[in-house]
Design an enzyme around this catalytic site. Structure first.
Site, mmCIF file in Angstrom:
data_model
loop_
_atom_site.group_PDB
_atom_site.id
_atom_site.type_symbol
_atom_site.label_atom_id
_atom_site.label_comp_id
_atom_site.label_asym_id
_atom_site.label_seq_id
_atom_site.Cartn_x
_atom_site.Cartn_y
_atom_site.Cartn_z
ATOM 1 N N GLY A 50 41.062 44.722 33.132
ATOM 2 C CA GLY A 50 41.423 46.109 33.403
ATOM 3 C C GLY A 50 40.190 46.952 33.159
ATOM 4 O O GLY A 50 39.088 46.562 33.542
ATOM 5 N N GLU A 51 40.360 48.051 32.482
ATOM 6 C CA GLU A 51 39.224 48.912 32.162
ATOM 7 C C GLU A 51 39.051 48.889 30.652
ATOM 8 O O GLU A 51 39.886 49.412 29.919
ATOM 9 C CB GLU A 51 39.514 50.325 32.695
ATOM 10 N N SER A 52 37.979 48.284 30.190
ATOM 11 C CA SER A 52 37.864 48.008 28.758
ATOM 12 C C SER A 52 37.818 49.279 27.902
ATOM 13 O O SER A 52 38.340 49.288 26.785
ATOM 14 C CB SER A 52 36.647 47.122 28.475
ATOM 15 N N CYS A 82 37.889 39.022 31.186
ATOM 16 C CA CYS A 82 37.148 40.139 31.782
ATOM 17 C C CYS A 82 37.064 41.334 30.811
ATOM 18 O O CYS A 82 36.347 41.245 29.822
ATOM 19 C CB CYS A 82 37.746 40.506 33.127
ATOM 20 N N ARG A 114 28.333 44.679 30.597
ATOM 21 C CA ARG A 114 29.452 45.079 31.464
ATOM 22 C C ARG A 114 29.002 45.219 32.912
ATOM 23 O O ARG A 114 27.864 45.553 33.175
ATOM 24 C CB ARG A 114 30.017 46.422 31.009
ATOM 25 N N ILE A 143 35.867 40.105 39.055
ATOM 26 C CA ILE A 143 36.034 41.481 39.553
ATOM 27 C C ILE A 143 35.278 42.426 38.626
ATOM 28 O O ILE A 143 35.645 42.577 37.464
ATOM 29 C CB ILE A 143 37.530 41.880 39.591
ATOM 30 N N ARG A 144 34.245 43.050 39.152
ATOM 31 C CA ARG A 144 33.379 43.917 38.323
ATOM 32 C C ARG A 144 33.205 43.297 36.927
ATOM 33 O O ARG A 144 33.451 43.909 35.896
ATOM 34 C CB ARG A 144 33.957 45.335 38.229
ATOM 35 N N HIS A 179 39.020 35.886 36.105
ATOM 36 C CA HIS A 179 40.476 36.066 36.011
ATOM 37 C C HIS A 179 41.198 34.793 36.441
ATOM 38 O O HIS A 179 41.461 34.619 37.634
ATOM 39 C CB HIS A 179 40.921 37.187 36.954
ATOM 40 N N GLU A 181 44.219 34.100 36.083
ATOM 41 C CA GLU A 181 45.606 34.408 36.467
ATOM 42 C C GLU A 181 45.716 34.759 37.949
ATOM 43 O O GLU A 181 46.816 34.863 38.476
ATOM 44 C CB GLU A 181 46.158 35.534 35.580
#
Ligand code: GLN
Length: 202
Positions: A50-52, A82, A114, A143-144, A179, A181
């Site tokens: 997500g967004e850390s 991630c 990051r 992803i990023r 990821h 998942e």
């Protein structure tokens, strides 16, 4: 094991739903966790992508950060994917795209950079050699994604992509830049559950 392992998937923000479905398919009692007591009641914990920065602030606001630290100190397996890997790291490397200094849980003795694969390659898929997981290459979605720029002496590298460390383990703490998942390949989740299983029997 007589009882299903209870896995708390931290559900502040990000892609926790997919982790829940993989874990449930594998027979775990997986549930979304937003409160310290939901973390304390688990046998293992997953910190999703997500967004850390956002997830980190919410962990602190609800005291879930301390609950995760206590669980880890009690030997419970914790897995960060991630953004989750970023939050587990001891250090965020300064001088990469993002500034360092973001607070983290510090449970994995690594430094991460990051968004480290660059803007041109926001997301990609790769086949990783990860002997600990199995002989077949692991299909990994990035992803990023961050990567690990330094590992401490007790950290084992489980996979590397393009010379960059993307999958690590320190005892019962696991971190991946990718990821698992998001693919059909559930071997990383099985591996995590085997750590939980091992802990319950030790
Ligand atoms: N770029 C995100 C961060 O730095 C992580 C991306 C992800 O979790 N897929 O927090």
């Amino acid at each position: 094991m007589e009882e299903k392992p209870k896995i708390a998937v931290v559900a502040m923000q990000g892609d926790y739903e997919k982790h829940l479905s993989v874990l449930r398919r594998l027979g775990a009692d997986a549930y979304p966790a937003r409160l310290p007591q939901e973390i304390a009641g688990a046998d293992g914990i997953i910190l999703p992508g997500g967004e850390s920065t956002t997830i980190g602030k919410m962990l602190a606001r609800y005291g879930v950060d301390d609950a995760i630290k206590q669980a880890a100190q009690a030997g419970k397996p914790v897995y960060g994917t991630c953004a989750g890997l970023i939050l587990l790291a001891r250090e965020i490397a300064v001088g990469t795209e993002e500034r360092g200094g973001q607070p983290t849980l510090g449970l994995l003795d690594v430094a991460v950079a990051r968004n480290a694969f660059g803007r041109q390659v926001d997301s990609f898929e790769a086949a990783l050699d990860a002997p600990e997981i199995g002989t077949e290459p692991l299909r990994a979605v990035f992803i990023r994604a961050p990567y690990v720029v330094r590992t401490g002496p007790s950290v084992e590298t489980l996979a590397v992509h393009d010379g960059k460390t993307v999958f690590v383990r320190q005892g019962a703490i696991l971190g991946s830049a990718f990821h698992p998942e998001l693919t059909e390949d559930d071997r990383v989740h099985r591996y995590f559950l085997s750590l939980v299983w091992g802990g319950q029997h030790s």
